[in-house]
Design an enzyme around this catalytic site. Structure first.
Site, PDB file in Angstrom:
ATOM      1  N   THR A   1     -28.318  18.691 -32.384  1.00  0.00           N
ATOM      2  CA  THR A   1     -28.837  18.052 -33.597  1.00  0.00           C
ATOM      3  C   THR A   1     -28.414  16.595 -33.666  1.00  0.00           C
ATOM      4  O   THR A   1     -29.204  15.718 -34.047  1.00  0.00           O
ATOM      5  CB  THR A   1     -28.361  18.791 -34.860  1.00  0.00           C
TER       6      THR A   1
ATOM      7  N   PHE B   1     -34.783  21.140 -28.433  1.00  0.00           N
ATOM      8  CA  PHE B   1     -35.806  21.503 -29.413  1.00  0.00           C
ATOM      9  C   PHE B   1     -35.677  20.747 -30.721  1.00  0.00           C
ATOM     10  O   PHE B   1     -36.652  20.586 -31.464  1.00  0.00           O
ATOM     11  CB  PHE B   1     -35.770  23.017 -29.674  1.00  0.00           C
ATOM     12  N   LYS B   2     -34.484  20.226 -31.015  1.00  0.00           N
ATOM     13  CA  LYS B   2     -34.299  19.495 -32.269  1.00  0.00           C
ATOM     14  C   LYS B   2     -35.202  18.256 -32.352  1.00  0.00           C
ATOM     15  O   LYS B   2     -35.531  17.796 -33.447  1.00  0.00           O
ATOM     16  CB  LYS B   2     -32.834  19.057 -32.403  1.00  0.00           C
ATOM     17  N   ASP B   3     -35.622  17.728 -31.203  1.00  0.00           N
ATOM     18  CA  ASP B   3     -36.501  16.556 -31.209  1.00  0.00           C
ATOM     19  C   ASP B   3     -37.827  16.837 -31.913  1.00  0.00           C
ATOM     20  O   ASP B   3     -38.421  15.941 -32.512  1.00  0.00           O
ATOM     21  CB  ASP B   3     -36.804  16.097 -29.781  1.00  0.00           C
TER      22      ASP B   3
END
Length: 463
Positions: free
Chosen positions: A143, A110-112
């Site tokens: 991250t 999800f950090k993308d």
């Protein structure tokens, strides 16, 4: 739109300066001085937008003209062109669950969603305003690779990422260390993620060092990270609600550093009809303990099957304290002084009641995590990563919640294999990682050691 520090000791800044500053110069976190409200008719209009168009509408409220709308639109389109799903963050239904898949970016986490955008923001602002930037960040797993992929090869930028040696999954480690671009520097510290986070804060709080070496932040202390993550809460609500402003939706959020759930909290303050925000933690349960007791007190860091959540001191928690105390920066400073002095802070009964109105929380064991992966697979053949599984478990008695899927399960196949006896198929971005050449520097978990490496690297190649 002006941004202020949670500690109240710096003058307000605009959006571009907030992005480039990262951590406020008084050691606090930057927050909008005013949270814009989204009226029901605007929510209805937004509900059917594709992800990129919705991102433009949300971000434009906070950018407030500092980047021309056409340029911002182009930045957003470029940032999400690398995602493999046309919806960017699709909402799927499986075995009675609603799962918001946030792992279709280049590093399958999800950090993308935030870091592809942040890398392009940095590049745009540096090209427009001149100068260069040296990013320093700590990672508990995802991250680091997302940050590296967001800025690899970009002009005017170096990136230094600290990860705890032996405490991230093999895939997570190789995602970072196999990126061999000259501007990428991986550092394995002999310690925990909290050690890495402390070192990064030490570097930013040394104002002379920060200024001399033009340090910038990609951890969720950077406001742009929170802003980008707010978009998928609006997007998921639109897919479920059909645009009905009366339709309230709950979200279950696996969290260690409080950034992802902080994004949901601010989206709700903007007027998004969120019923409950469910905080799912693993054995490192400082956040769930706080929700239940009002006491925030760190314990030992335990290694678990969900390593990206193996965190005690959550860096975004300070933003929540600011909003919990209605922007009273003196109160925030007093609480942080308590934490520094005593290793704990506590809020009063009225504030605790507000915390419990804001959040439901659950701590999920490794055994329960494996059981949830197994149960979900048996119900519909869908494979959860262990972090996502904590969120599904935490939501099991909380009604019809959307569960945030924070990483592709193939990043954690050891846990997946233990749960269901087979591995999750690897997406193309993860295939062949273990066979690639790698580069990494190992250091003691001290500020001095990292400072020396940053200093020597940048004096050889200031870009």
């Amino acid at each position: 739109m002006q941004y202020v520090s949670t500690r109240g000791r710096v003058a307000p800044v605009g959006f571009a300066q907030a992005v480039m500053m990262g951590l406020a110069t008084d050691g606090g976190l930057l927050v909008p001085a005013l949270i814009p409200r989204v009226a029901p008719e605007r929510l209805r209009a937004w509900s059917g937008l594709r992800f990129q168009d919705l991102a433009l509408e949300v971000l434009d409220l906070y950018v407030d003209g500092e980047i021309p709308r056409a340029d911002l639109c182009a930045l957003i389109e470029r940032s999400y062109a690398s995602f493999t799903h046309p919806q960017v963050t699709p909402l799927i239904e499986t075995g009675g669950l609603r799962v918001l898949e946030l792992f279709h970016g280049p590093t399958a986490a999800f950090k993308d969603v935030a870091l592809q955008l942040l890398g392009n923001l940095f590049e745009y602002l540096l090209a427009r305003d001149g100068g260069h930037l040296n990013i320093v960040g700590a990672t508990s797993g995802d991250t680091g690779s997302a940050a590296i992929y967001g800025v690899r090869g970009k002009a005017r930028i170096h990136v230094f990422i600290l990860h705890p040696k032996g405490r991230v999954s093999p895939i997570q480690e190789r995602q970072m260390t196999t990126v061999l671009d000259a501007n990428v520097h991986n550092i394995a510290i002999r310690g925990t993620f909290d050690d890495g986070q402390r070192i990064v804060k030490d570097l930013f709080n040394d104002l002379a060092f920060k200024s001399e070496f033009h340090l910038g932040a990609v951890n969720s202390i950077n406001w742009a990270r929170i802003l980008a993550q707010m978009v998928y809460y609006f997007y998921a609500w639109g897919r479920v609600s059909g645009g009905d402003p009366e339709r309230r939706v709950s979200f279950s959020v696996p969290t260690g550093n409080f950034g992802d759930v902080c994004a949901g909290f601010i989206a709700r303050r903007m007027g998004l009809p969120i019923e409950r925000l469910i905080i799912a933690t693993n054995r490192n349960a400082i956040l769930s303990r706080f929700v239940h007791s009002g006491v925030y007190e760190a314990g030992p860091v335990y290694q678990t099957l969900s390593p990206a959540m193996d965190i005690q001191l959550a860096s975004n928690f300070e933003r929540y304290l600011y909003f919990l105390h209605d922007g009273d920066t003196a109160a925030v400073c007093r609480l942080l002084e308590d934490l520094q002095r005593d290793g704990r802070l506590a809020v009063d009964g009225a504030r605790l009641a507000q915390v419990q109105a804001d959040f439901h929380a659950a701590a999920v064991s490794d055994a329960d995590t494996l059981e949830q992966i197994r149960t979900t697979f048996d119900a519909g053949g869908y494979i959860l990563c262990p972090h996502t599984a904590t969120g599904v478990w935490a939501a099991r008695d909380q009604g019809d919640a959307i569960c945030l899927a924070t990483a592709h399960p193939a990043k954690f196949n050891e846990a997946v294999r233990a749960a269901i006896g087979r591995e999750a198929p690897a997406p193309p971005s993860l295939q062949g990682l273990l066979e690639r050449a790698a580069r990494c520097t190992e250091l003691d978990a001290t500020t001095a050691a990292v400072k020396d490496l940053v200093r020597s690297t940048l004096r050889e190649d200031p870009r």
